[in-house]
Design an enzyme around this catalytic site. Structure first.
Site, PDB file in Angstrom:
ATOM      1  N   HIS A  36      54.690  39.504  34.384  1.00  0.00           N
ATOM      2  CA  HIS A  36      53.164  39.511  34.105  1.00  0.00           C
ATOM      3  C   HIS A  36      52.656  38.007  34.412  1.00  0.00           C
ATOM      4  O   HIS A  36      51.778  37.647  35.170  1.00  0.00           O
ATOM      5  CB  HIS A  36      52.853  39.912  32.651  1.00  0.00           C
ATOM      6  CG  HIS A  36      51.497  40.568  32.706  1.00  0.00           C
ATOM      7  ND1 HIS A  36      51.027  41.329  31.801  1.00  0.00           N
ATOM      8  CD2 HIS A  36      50.115  39.866  33.293  1.00  0.00           C
ATOM      9  CE1 HIS A  36      49.656  41.721  31.908  1.00  0.00           C
ATOM     10  NE2 HIS A  36      49.257  40.777  32.855  1.00  0.00           N
TER      11      HIS A  36
ATOM     12  N   TYR B 288      48.990  45.545  27.578  1.00  0.00           N
ATOM     13  CA  TYR B 288      48.019  46.430  27.515  1.00  0.00           C
ATOM     14  C   TYR B 288      47.955  47.452  26.264  1.00  0.00           C
ATOM     15  O   TYR B 288      47.023  48.026  26.059  1.00  0.00           O
ATOM     16  CB  TYR B 288      47.317  47.127  28.786  1.00  0.00           C
ATOM     17  CG  TYR B 288      47.115  46.148  30.064  1.00  0.00           C
ATOM     18  CD1 TYR B 288      47.303  44.833  29.876  1.00  0.00           C
ATOM     19  CD2 TYR B 288      47.132  46.730  31.240  1.00  0.00           C
ATOM     20  CE1 TYR B 288      47.038  44.017  30.803  1.00  0.00           C
ATOM     21  CE2 TYR B 288      46.862  45.956  32.423  1.00  0.00           C
ATOM     22  CZ  TYR B 288      47.076  44.619  32.067  1.00  0.00           C
ATOM     23  OH  TYR B 288      46.960  43.817  33.340  1.00  0.00           O
TER      24      TYR B 288
HETATM   25  N1  LIG Z   1      48.238  40.319  36.363  1.00  0.00           N
HETATM   26  C1  LIG Z   1      47.171  39.901  35.314  1.00  0.00           C
HETATM   27  O1  LIG Z   1      47.526  38.885  34.808  1.00  0.00           O
HETATM   28  C2  LIG Z   1      45.828  40.549  35.301  1.00  0.00           C
HETATM   29  C3  LIG Z   1      44.951  40.050  34.671  1.00  0.00           C
HETATM   30  C4  LIG Z   1      43.652  40.699  34.587  1.00  0.00           C
HETATM   31  C5  LIG Z   1      43.532  42.004  35.050  1.00  0.00           C
HETATM   32  N2  LIG Z   1      44.715  42.610  35.579  1.00  0.00           N
HETATM   33  C6  LIG Z   1      44.597  43.851  36.192  1.00  0.00           C
HETATM   34  O2  LIG Z   1      43.473  44.226  36.956  1.00  0.00           O
HETATM   35  C7  LIG Z   1      42.577  45.054  36.555  1.00  0.00           C
HETATM   36  C8  LIG Z   1      40.945  44.961  37.067  1.00  0.00           C
HETATM   37  O3  LIG Z   1      40.684  43.618  36.664  1.00  0.00           O
HETATM   38  P1  LIG Z   1      39.620  43.143  35.380  1.00  0.00           P
HETATM   39  O4  LIG Z   1      39.664  44.200  34.381  1.00  0.00           O
HETATM   40  O5  LIG Z   1      39.951  41.971  34.883  1.00  0.00           O
HETATM   41  O6  LIG Z   1      38.266  42.994  36.279  1.00  0.00           O
HETATM   42  P2  LIG Z   1      37.494  43.887  37.383  1.00  0.00           P
HETATM   43  O7  LIG Z   1      37.930  45.188  37.642  1.00  0.00           O
HETATM   44  O8  LIG Z   1      36.856  42.991  38.399  1.00  0.00           O
HETATM   45  O9  LIG Z   1      35.979  44.306  36.573  1.00  0.00           O
HETATM   46  C9  LIG Z   1      35.906  45.168  35.473  1.00  0.00           C
HETATM   47  C10 LIG Z   1      34.541  45.157  35.294  1.00  0.00           C
HETATM   48  O10 LIG Z   1      33.626  45.517  36.080  1.00  0.00           O
HETATM   49  C11 LIG Z   1      32.654  46.605  35.715  1.00  0.00           C
HETATM   50  N3  LIG Z   1      32.551  47.594  36.919  1.00  0.00           N
HETATM   51  C12 LIG Z   1      33.821  48.382  37.575  1.00  0.00           C
HETATM   52  N4  LIG Z   1      33.283  48.996  38.513  1.00  0.00           N
HETATM   53  C13 LIG Z   1      31.886  48.659  38.877  1.00  0.00           C
HETATM   54  C14 LIG Z   1      31.097  48.916  39.710  1.00  0.00           C
HETATM   55  N5  LIG Z   1      31.476  49.673  40.789  1.00  0.00           N
HETATM   56  N6  LIG Z   1      29.841  48.560  39.607  1.00  0.00           N
HETATM   57  C15 LIG Z   1      29.593  47.657  38.303  1.00  0.00           C
HETATM   58  N7  LIG Z   1      30.423  47.326  37.734  1.00  0.00           N
HETATM   59  C16 LIG Z   1      31.459  47.641  37.781  1.00  0.00           C
HETATM   60  C17 LIG Z   1      33.556  47.036  34.505  1.00  0.00           C
HETATM   61  O11 LIG Z   1      32.652  47.680  33.681  1.00  0.00           O
HETATM   62  P3  LIG Z   1      32.474  49.365  33.214  1.00  0.00           P
HETATM   63  O12 LIG Z   1      33.863  49.800  32.599  1.00  0.00           O
HETATM   64  O13 LIG Z   1      31.372  49.263  32.376  1.00  0.00           O
HETATM   65  O14 LIG Z   1      32.339  50.175  34.722  1.00  0.00           O
HETATM   66  C18 LIG Z   1      34.476  46.136  33.928  1.00  0.00           C
HETATM   67  O15 LIG Z   1      33.388  45.407  33.164  1.00  0.00           O
HETATM   68  C19 LIG Z   1      42.684  45.011  34.815  1.00  0.00           C
HETATM   69  O16 LIG Z   1      42.188  46.458  34.598  1.00  0.00           O
HETATM   70  C20 LIG Z   1      44.210  44.986  34.845  1.00  0.00           C
HETATM   71  O17 LIG Z   1      44.869  46.351  35.106  1.00  0.00           O
HETATM   72  C21 LIG Z   1      45.648  41.824  35.803  1.00  0.00           C
END
Ligand SMILES: NC(=O)c1ccc[n+]([C@@H]2O[C@H](COP(=O)([O-])OP(=O)(O)OC[C@H]3O[C@@H](n4cnc5c(N)ncnc54)[C@H](OP(=O)(O)O)[C@@H]3O)[C@@H](O)[C@H]2O)c1
Length: 273
Positions: free
Chosen positions: A106, A48
């Site tokens: 990861h 990241y």
């Molecule tokens: N281990 C892995 O391989 C892996 C892979 C993917 C992700 N991750 C981790 O998991 C975390 C979360 O996953 P993600 O970022 O893929 O997706 P997520 O948290 O499911 O979704 C993030 C999206 O949802 C929106 N959002 C957040 N809260 C909201 C709410 N209350 N209402 C409406 N929309 C909302 C955000 O937009 P806004 O910014 O506009 O609020 C953003 O576009 C990542 O940041 C990372 O740390 C790990």
């Protein structure tokens, strides 16, 4: 008060802040703000490019170090033993928070023997760089193999999980190995926010569809790490401990899972369960 999920005696705050794509001063400010709002779990990764800012945000908040649980992940290109240890020392330097609370691999990497990687992961714990070790994106077969190889417990598997993806096989394997499950993309990258079923269920509890998506997971003892760039949503995403979904509501949400529900998939992904 955030609830905790436990595995092997390790306690992980059930809601954490995901930080993928958060960068620079905005990232540090958001992390600091999140601590003020009650977040005690932060998820970053070598990939990241924001470990420094995550550490800065935690330090700027003034919270005692032992109050927060910081997770980082080793990039797939750093899984050979020498590279793994070098990269983890660098993560420790970037974060400047002392020992890392939980270090995850990861993604699996077919090019590096798992024996070597797990040996180096255990070495990072033995050397006092990290408190706990675990994996991410591991399938049932990989989990069982890694568990056999590790001489220290692997305490967590971080996997994609939200209402549109059935992960029951891998969750059952984690439970059998007493590993915590932490859900990434827990609101389906925002895809759950206008879901009609989640909205209807949310209305009955005075909550949003996103909150229902998070509560659905936490109620199954699964940690969640939603990401947001918006302060008001930071507060919303952690405000999920004052309501409970009924059995009927949980069952209805389970029906939203679909075969093409997976969002995060790459050429290097393992053969999913
Ligand atoms: N281990 C892995 O391989 C892996 C892979 C993917 C992700 N991750 C981790 O998991 C975390 C979360 O996953 P993600 O970022 O893929 O997706 P997520 O948290 O499911 O979704 C993030 C999206 O949802 C929106 N959002 C957040 N809260 C909201 C709410 N209350 N209402 C409406 N929309 C909302 C955000 O937009 P806004 O910014 O506009 O609020 C953003 O576009 C990542 O940041 C990372 O740390 C790990």
């Amino acid at each position: 008060m955030i609830s905790l999920i436990e595995a092997h005696g390790v306690r992980i705050p059930a809601v954490g802040l995901g930080t993928w794509e958060l960068r620079g001063r905005d990232c540090a400010r958001l992390v600091e703000q999140a601590v003020r709002l009650g977040y005690r779990h932060f998820d970053t990764a070598q990939l990241y490019g924001n470990e420094r800012e995550v550490g800065e945000g935690v330090r700027a908040s003034g919270i005692a170090r032992e109050e927060v649980f910081v997770v980082t992940k080793v990039a797939p290109e750093n899984l050979a033993p020498g590279a793994l240890l070098r990269s983890v020392r660098d993560s420790v330097r970037q974060l400047r928070l002392g020992e890392i609370d939980l270090l995850l691999l990861h993604w699996p990497n077919r090019e590096v023997p798992l024996e070597d990687t797990i040996g180096a992961l255990v070495g990072a714990k033995r050397d006092g760089l990290v408190r706990q070790i675990g994996v991410s994106n591991y399938t049932v077969a990989l989990l069982e193999k890694a568990d056999r190889l590790a001489e220290h417990r692997l305490v967590c598997n971080q996997i994609e999980m939200h209402p549109y993806l059935d992960q029951s096989k891998v969750v059952a394997a984690c439970r059998a190995l007493d590993m915590a499950v932490v859900a990434y993309s827990p609101i389906a990258r925002g895809g759950a926010k206008h879901d009609a079923v989640l909205e209807r269920i949310g209305r009955a509890h005075g909550k949003s569809a996103a909150q229902v998506s998070l509560r659905y997971l936490v109620q199954q003892r699964i940690g969640v790490i939603p990401r947001t760039t918006k302060v008001e949503r930071l507060a919303e995403n952690i405000d999920i401990f004052d309501f409970e979904l009924s059995e009927t509501e949980m069952a209805e949400i389970r029906t939203l899972a679909r075969p093409d529900g997976r969002i995060v998939d790459w050429d290097w992904s393992p053969q999913w369960d």
